[in-house]
Write a protein that holds these residues in place. Structure first.
Motif, short mmCIF file in Angstrom:
data_model
loop_
_atom_site.label_atom_id
_atom_site.label_comp_id
_atom_site.label_asym_id
_atom_site.label_seq_id
_atom_site.Cartn_x
_atom_site.Cartn_y
_atom_site.Cartn_z
N MET A 195 0.84 -1.17 0.00
CA MET A 195 0.00 0.00 0.00
C MET A 195 0.90 1.24 0.00
O MET A 195 1.38 1.68 1.03
CB MET A 195 -0.89 -0.02 1.23
N ASN A 196 1.15 1.79 -1.16
CA ASN A 196 1.99 2.97 -1.31
C ASN A 196 1.13 4.23 -1.24
O ASN A 196 0.05 4.29 -1.82
CB ASN A 196 2.71 2.95 -2.66
N PRO A 197 1.64 5.26 -0.55
CA PRO A 197 0.88 6.50 -0.52
C PRO A 197 0.96 7.19 -1.88
O PRO A 197 2.03 7.27 -2.47
CB PRO A 197 1.56 7.33 0.57
N GLY A 198 -0.14 7.68 -2.34
CA GLY A 198 -0.17 8.38 -3.61
C GLY A 198 0.26 9.82 -3.44
O GLY A 198 0.67 10.26 -2.35
N PRO A 199 0.17 10.60 -4.49
CA PRO A 199 0.56 12.01 -4.40
C PRO A 199 -0.27 12.79 -3.38
O PRO A 199 0.24 13.67 -2.70
CB PRO A 199 0.36 12.56 -5.81
N TRP A 200 -1.55 12.46 -3.27
CA TRP A 200 -2.39 13.15 -2.29
C TRP A 200 -2.00 12.80 -0.86
O TRP A 200 -2.00 13.65 0.02
CB TRP A 200 -3.87 12.84 -2.53
N GLY A 201 -1.64 11.55 -0.65
CA GLY A 201 -1.21 11.13 0.69
C GLY A 201 0.07 11.82 1.11
O GLY A 201 0.21 12.27 2.25
N ILE A 202 0.99 11.92 0.17
CA ILE A 202 2.26 12.61 0.47
C ILE A 202 2.00 14.09 0.75
O ILE A 202 2.59 14.67 1.67
CB ILE A 202 3.24 12.42 -0.71
N LEU A 203 1.12 14.70 -0.01
CA LEU A 203 0.78 16.11 0.19
C LEU A 203 0.17 16.33 1.57
O LEU A 203 0.53 17.27 2.29
CB LEU A 203 -0.17 16.59 -0.90
N ILE A 204 -0.73 15.46 1.98
CA ILE A 204 -1.37 15.58 3.29
C ILE A 204 -0.34 15.41 4.41
O ILE A 204 -0.35 16.16 5.39
CB ILE A 204 -2.52 14.56 3.43
N ILE A 205 0.57 14.46 4.25
CA ILE A 205 1.61 14.26 5.26
C ILE A 205 2.51 15.48 5.34
O ILE A 205 2.89 15.92 6.44
CB ILE A 205 2.42 12.98 4.94
N ALA A 206 2.88 16.06 4.20
CA ALA A 206 3.74 17.25 4.19
C ALA A 206 3.04 18.43 4.87
O ALA A 206 3.66 19.16 5.66
CB ALA A 206 4.12 17.60 2.75
N ILE A 207 1.76 18.62 4.60
CA ILE A 207 1.01 19.71 5.23
C ILE A 207 0.91 19.49 6.73
O ILE A 207 1.08 20.42 7.52
CB ILE A 207 -0.38 19.87 4.58
N ALA A 208 0.65 18.26 7.15
CA ALA A 208 0.56 17.96 8.58
C ALA A 208 1.89 18.22 9.27
O ALA A 208 1.93 18.80 10.37
CB ALA A 208 0.12 16.51 8.78
N ALA A 209 3.00 17.84 8.65
CA ALA A 209 4.32 18.08 9.24
C ALA A 209 4.59 19.57 9.34
O ALA A 209 5.13 20.05 10.34
CB ALA A 209 5.40 17.40 8.40
N LEU A 210 4.22 20.32 8.31
CA LEU A 210 4.42 21.76 8.33
C LEU A 210 3.60 22.42 9.43
O LEU A 210 4.08 23.31 10.13
CB LEU A 210 4.04 22.35 6.96
N LEU A 211 2.37 21.95 9.62
CA LEU A 211 1.53 22.51 10.68
C LEU A 211 2.05 22.14 12.07
O LEU A 211 1.99 22.95 13.00
CB LEU A 211 0.09 22.03 10.52
N LEU A 212 2.54 20.92 12.23
CA LEU A 212 3.03 20.48 13.54
C LEU A 212 4.33 21.18 13.93
O LEU A 212 4.50 21.62 15.07
CB LEU A 212 3.24 18.98 13.54
N PHE A 213 5.27 21.23 13.02
CA PHE A 213 6.60 21.73 13.36
C PHE A 213 6.82 23.19 13.01
O PHE A 213 7.67 23.84 13.58
CB PHE A 213 7.67 20.88 12.66
N GLY A 214 6.12 23.69 12.04
CA GLY A 214 6.32 25.07 11.61
C GLY A 214 7.47 25.17 10.62
O GLY A 214 8.35 24.31 10.56
#
Length: 69
Positions: free
Chosen positions: A1-20
């Protein structure tokens, strides 16, 4: 189960929101300095090995000269 482009985008946004943005760039700077230190250490090891090899070659040459005399 590989994350698609949308999954990677969501993870990147979540990391940006968490860490700044500042914290992430600071971590990247620390990673870069760690890589530089590692490379410098590897170069220092290569130089030491070269010095050891040169000393061993000199000793071997001295022993060969002693045997010839």
């Amino acid at each position: 189960m590989n994350p698609g482009p949308w999954g990677i985008l969501i993870i990147a946004i979540a990391a940006l929101l968490l860490f700044g943005r500042g914290k992430i760039s600071g971590m990247m700077g620390e990673v870069a300095s760690g890589i530089k230190a590692f490379r410098k250490g590897m170069q220092d090891d290569d130089q030491k090995v070269g010095e050891i090899d040169a000393k061993q070659e000199a000793k071997v040459e001295e022993k060969e000269k002693e045997k010839q005399d």
